[in-house]
Design a protein around this motif. Sequence first.
Motif, PDB file in Angstrom:
ATOM      1  N   LEU A 153       0.845  -1.332  -0.002  1.00 34.50           N
ATOM      2  CA  LEU A 153       0.036  -0.018  -0.096  1.00 34.50           C
ATOM      3  C   LEU A 153       0.898   1.344   0.084  1.00 34.50           C
ATOM      4  O   LEU A 153       0.713   2.173  -0.665  1.00 34.50           O
TER       5      LEU A 153
ATOM      6  N   GLY B 112      -3.044   8.100  -3.848  1.00 34.48           N
ATOM      7  CA  GLY B 112      -1.747   7.619  -3.475  1.00 34.48           C
ATOM      8  C   GLY B 112      -1.554   7.970  -2.004  1.00 34.48           C
ATOM      9  O   GLY B 112      -1.310   7.184  -1.240  1.00 34.48           O
ATOM     10  N   MET B 113      -2.027   9.049  -1.842  1.00 38.03           N
ATOM     11  CA  MET B 113      -1.726   9.814  -0.219  1.00 38.03           C
ATOM     12  C   MET B 113      -2.610   8.959   0.588  1.00 38.03           C
ATOM     13  O   MET B 113      -2.090   8.413   1.693  1.00 38.03           O
TER      14      MET B 113
ATOM     15  N   LEU C 151      -3.562   5.760   0.257  1.00 36.83           N
ATOM     16  CA  LEU C 151      -2.986   4.546   0.089  1.00 36.83           C
ATOM     17  C   LEU C 151      -1.745   4.635   1.185  1.00 36.83           C
ATOM     18  O   LEU C 151      -1.528   3.629   1.944  1.00 36.83           O
ATOM     19  N   VAL C 152      -1.066   5.791   1.218  1.00 34.05           N
ATOM     20  CA  VAL C 152      -0.005   5.778   2.214  1.00 34.05           C
ATOM     21  C   VAL C 152      -0.349   5.731   3.718  1.00 34.05           C
ATOM     22  O   VAL C 152       0.074   5.050   4.515  1.00 34.05           O
ATOM     23  N   THR C 153      -1.499   6.545   3.964  1.00 34.79           N
ATOM     24  CA  THR C 153      -2.118   6.536   5.112  1.00 34.79           C
ATOM     25  C   THR C 153      -2.438   5.087   5.671  1.00 34.79           C
ATOM     26  O   THR C 153      -2.302   4.814   6.892  1.00 34.79           O
TER      27      THR C 153
ATOM     28  N   GLY D 168       1.110   3.816  -2.809  1.00 36.96           N
ATOM     29  CA  GLY D 168       0.891   5.091  -2.539  1.00 36.96           C
ATOM     30  C   GLY D 168       1.823   6.378  -2.802  1.00 36.96           C
ATOM     31  O   GLY D 168       1.695   7.554  -2.911  1.00 36.96           O
TER      32      GLY D 168
END
Length: 148
Positions: free
Chosen positions: A42, A89-90, A92-94, A46
């Motif tokens: 992820l 994407g951001m 998914l980063v979280t 992300g």
Amino acid sequence: MRKILVPPLMLILCIIGMILLHRYGSPTIVVTEGARMVGFLLLALGVILPAWGAYIFRRRETNIIPYKSPDKMVMEGPFRFSRNPMYLGMLLVTMGVAVRLGSLESLIFVALFFAVANWWYIPFEEMKMEAVFGEAFDDYKSSVRRWL
């Protein structure tokens, strides 16, 4: 103007919040190695999505700053399947950070980032896109989903 908190700064604040909550908050769940790998994937996706979007913006020589007026409509690369691949994407980063930490409480920050992006950043940017590109943006909006 809504440039009070730019999206990457919001992302960083959410990650810091997750880490602090994980460290000083209530107990976390046990994370298996498989779950950690999912978290890593992820995170990787992300990072790749916004980087790909930024690359397309640079290649097309268009503005990437969310609070400035758009000068070109980008519909290639990741923008073919999401109107907002950078926000996706951001998000998914979280999600990746939350999974890697193994903290259910971290999901509060995933939801917070989603809410701010979905109901604050994106509507503001889409309003500007509609004003500048009119029917062309409406057509794009009707054929490509906001997130996925």
